[in-house]
Write an enzyme that holds these catalytic residues in place. Sequence first.
Site, PDB file in Angstrom:
ATOM      1  N   GLU A 156      -5.457  -3.096  12.176  1.00 19.86           N
ATOM      2  CA  GLU A 156      -6.558  -2.637  11.259  1.00 19.86           C
ATOM      3  C   GLU A 156      -7.191  -3.740  10.802  1.00 19.86           C
ATOM      4  O   GLU A 156      -8.436  -4.255  10.835  1.00 19.86           O
ATOM      5  CB  GLU A 156      -6.185  -1.575  10.162  1.00 19.86           C
ATOM      6  CG  GLU A 156      -7.175  -1.439   9.007  1.00 19.86           C
ATOM      7  CD  GLU A 156      -6.666  -0.678   7.943  1.00 19.86           C
ATOM      8  OE1 GLU A 156      -7.504  -0.136   7.248  1.00 19.86           O
ATOM      9  OE2 GLU A 156      -5.550  -0.677   7.854  1.00 19.86           O
ATOM     10  N   HIS A 157      -6.337  -4.650  10.040  1.00 15.40           N
ATOM     11  CA  HIS A 157      -6.665  -6.123   9.360  1.00 15.40           C
ATOM     12  C   HIS A 157      -6.072  -7.099  10.333  1.00 15.40           C
ATOM     13  O   HIS A 157      -4.812  -7.110  10.353  1.00 15.40           O
ATOM     14  CB  HIS A 157      -6.241  -6.303   7.956  1.00 15.40           C
ATOM     15  CG  HIS A 157      -6.737  -5.030   7.127  1.00 15.40           C
ATOM     16  ND1 HIS A 157      -5.960  -3.956   6.941  1.00 15.40           N
ATOM     17  CD2 HIS A 157      -7.751  -4.831   6.354  1.00 15.40           C
ATOM     18  CE1 HIS A 157      -6.751  -3.111   5.942  1.00 15.40           C
ATOM     19  NE2 HIS A 157      -7.648  -3.814   5.651  1.00 15.40           N
ATOM     20  N   HIS A 187       0.756  -1.215  -0.045  1.00 16.37           N
ATOM     21  CA  HIS A 187       0.014   0.066   0.018  1.00 16.37           C
ATOM     22  C   HIS A 187       0.974   1.337   0.013  1.00 16.37           C
ATOM     23  O   HIS A 187       0.639   2.186  -0.652  1.00 16.37           O
ATOM     24  CB  HIS A 187      -0.839   0.024   1.273  1.00 16.37           C
ATOM     25  CG  HIS A 187      -2.285  -0.463   0.921  1.00 16.37           C
ATOM     26  ND1 HIS A 187      -3.433   0.365   0.414  1.00 16.37           N
ATOM     27  CD2 HIS A 187      -2.869  -1.631   1.415  1.00 16.37           C
ATOM     28  CE1 HIS A 187      -4.443  -0.379   0.279  1.00 16.37           C
ATOM     29  NE2 HIS A 187      -4.027  -1.591   0.924  1.00 16.37           N
ATOM     30  N   HIS A 243     -34.538  24.887  37.322  1.00 18.81           N
ATOM     31  CA  HIS A 243     -34.946  23.309  36.785  1.00 18.81           C
ATOM     32  C   HIS A 243     -35.948  23.103  37.314  1.00 18.81           C
ATOM     33  O   HIS A 243     -37.051  22.443  36.977  1.00 18.81           O
ATOM     34  CB  HIS A 243     -33.763  22.480  36.883  1.00 18.81           C
ATOM     35  CG  HIS A 243     -32.516  22.503  35.850  1.00 18.81           C
ATOM     36  ND1 HIS A 243     -31.821  23.753  35.579  1.00 18.81           N
ATOM     37  CD2 HIS A 243     -31.961  21.560  35.132  1.00 18.81           C
ATOM     38  CE1 HIS A 243     -30.833  23.543  34.762  1.00 18.81           C
ATOM     39  NE2 HIS A 243     -31.158  22.297  34.118  1.00 18.81           N
ATOM     40  N   ASP A 284     -11.062  -5.904   1.118  1.00 12.37           N
ATOM     41  CA  ASP A 284     -10.826  -4.521   0.525  1.00 12.37           C
ATOM     42  C   ASP A 284     -11.648  -4.318  -0.761  1.00 12.37           C
ATOM     43  O   ASP A 284     -12.012  -3.223  -0.930  1.00 12.37           O
ATOM     44  CB  ASP A 284      -9.207  -4.484   0.358  1.00 12.37           C
ATOM     45  CG  ASP A 284      -8.250  -4.226   1.343  1.00 12.37           C
ATOM     46  OD1 ASP A 284      -8.785  -3.843   2.434  1.00 12.37           O
ATOM     47  OD2 ASP A 284      -7.083  -4.101   1.410  1.00 12.37           O
TER      48      ASP A 284
END
Length: 441
Positions: free
Chosen positions: A318-319, A253, A412, A352
């Site tokens: 990640e993977h 990559h 309130h 992917d």
Amino acid sequence: MAEYLKRGKPAEERAADDAKVRATVEGILADIEARGDAAVRALSEKFDKYTPGAFLLTRSEIDAAKARVSDREMADVRFAQDQIRRFAQAQRDSMVDIEVETLPGVILGHRNIPVNSVGCYVPGGKFPMVASAHMSVLTAKVAGVKRIVASAPPVDGAPHPAIVAAMDEGGADEILVLGGVQAVGAMALGTNSLKPVDMLVGPGNAFVAEAKRQLFGRVGIDLFAGPTETCVIADDTVDGEMCATDLLGQAEHGYNSPAVLITNSRTLAEDTLAEISRILGILPTAETARVSWEDYGEVILCADHDEMLAVSEEIASEHVQVMTDRDDWFLDNMTSYGALFLGPRTNVANGDKVIGTNHTLPTKKAGRYTGGLWVGKFLKTHSYQKVVTDEAATLVGEYGSRLCMLEGFVGHAEQCNVRVRRYGGINVPYGAGAPYRDAAE
């Protein structure tokens, strides 16, 4: 204790790299905010050597780009989008609006409302990431986002035909030919020619990931999805060739893509190292993959499967490709990762590109606290409440009044008291909490 047969760059060096990226991105975003279109155009010229008449493609330009995509390529794009759409739709169908009566006359609920506008970044860089268009644009479309802006850098000085085709087929409303920090900055901050979006999604290099981090708050983001990471967890049920192939398949990559092997087999670890050397000698993308492997590749030898699990949880990659004699055990016990790929028949490349799950996933250990991009990321879950009887308004108001006074919030409490007086006929002095009533009353 786990043994490292190969280590990547020390953490200190990686931190120094991150600091340089932060400073660069900060300057670019400040320039875009100050000068708008002029800055975007200058940055596109500087980084991509691309200065068209307009970065936004017209319908005729989109059609011309799609005409350059072969019938086979278009069929492949549509096949992938069919798988992604099917899974995204199943995810969307699992998210239902609810409405429940929690007490007589008290109705609570929530609605899942799509974000109004999204900017989808599709990386170009060394490789035109056609699949990223499916993952972001198409998923946003299934979620019901009204305005989808998609942006990708030029490739060889022009829009990449297949990326444009994937964006258009996925349902993008506006398609920009613009890359890097200038793309995400323009979409988030807006310029004279581009209306800003409410949310940014999509992966990118370290600079794009850092830009999203710095823009978070001004806009929403999906997650921190920077340079890809992969981790292979394997025992002696597989061989070195398969492990090496799966590691280098992601290392190609970019120059900073961590690839890690975790194993309890010294033989497999050594065979994998040998196979990596062999494959780098024949891999066409070895120029990139080799740098990534040398700087960020690691091989970790563990005593047993329990230690393999513990190490992988610390890395939170990640993977994560799991190829062992107990893949489902890892599925049951792993908690920190982007996506799991179980068994030797599965692989990250299918995830992917085509299998149907989303490939925009958390990096840099973000898997400890978030999952990847999915249809739910484009939906905001908003609650609502209705009180439809006088009795319910009185009952809840009394409790609310006293709990507000417990914290000292007189204003309130008065919001509650006015309902108690009006709908219950109970006199509550201003600045006091509602009286306590026995159930018998």
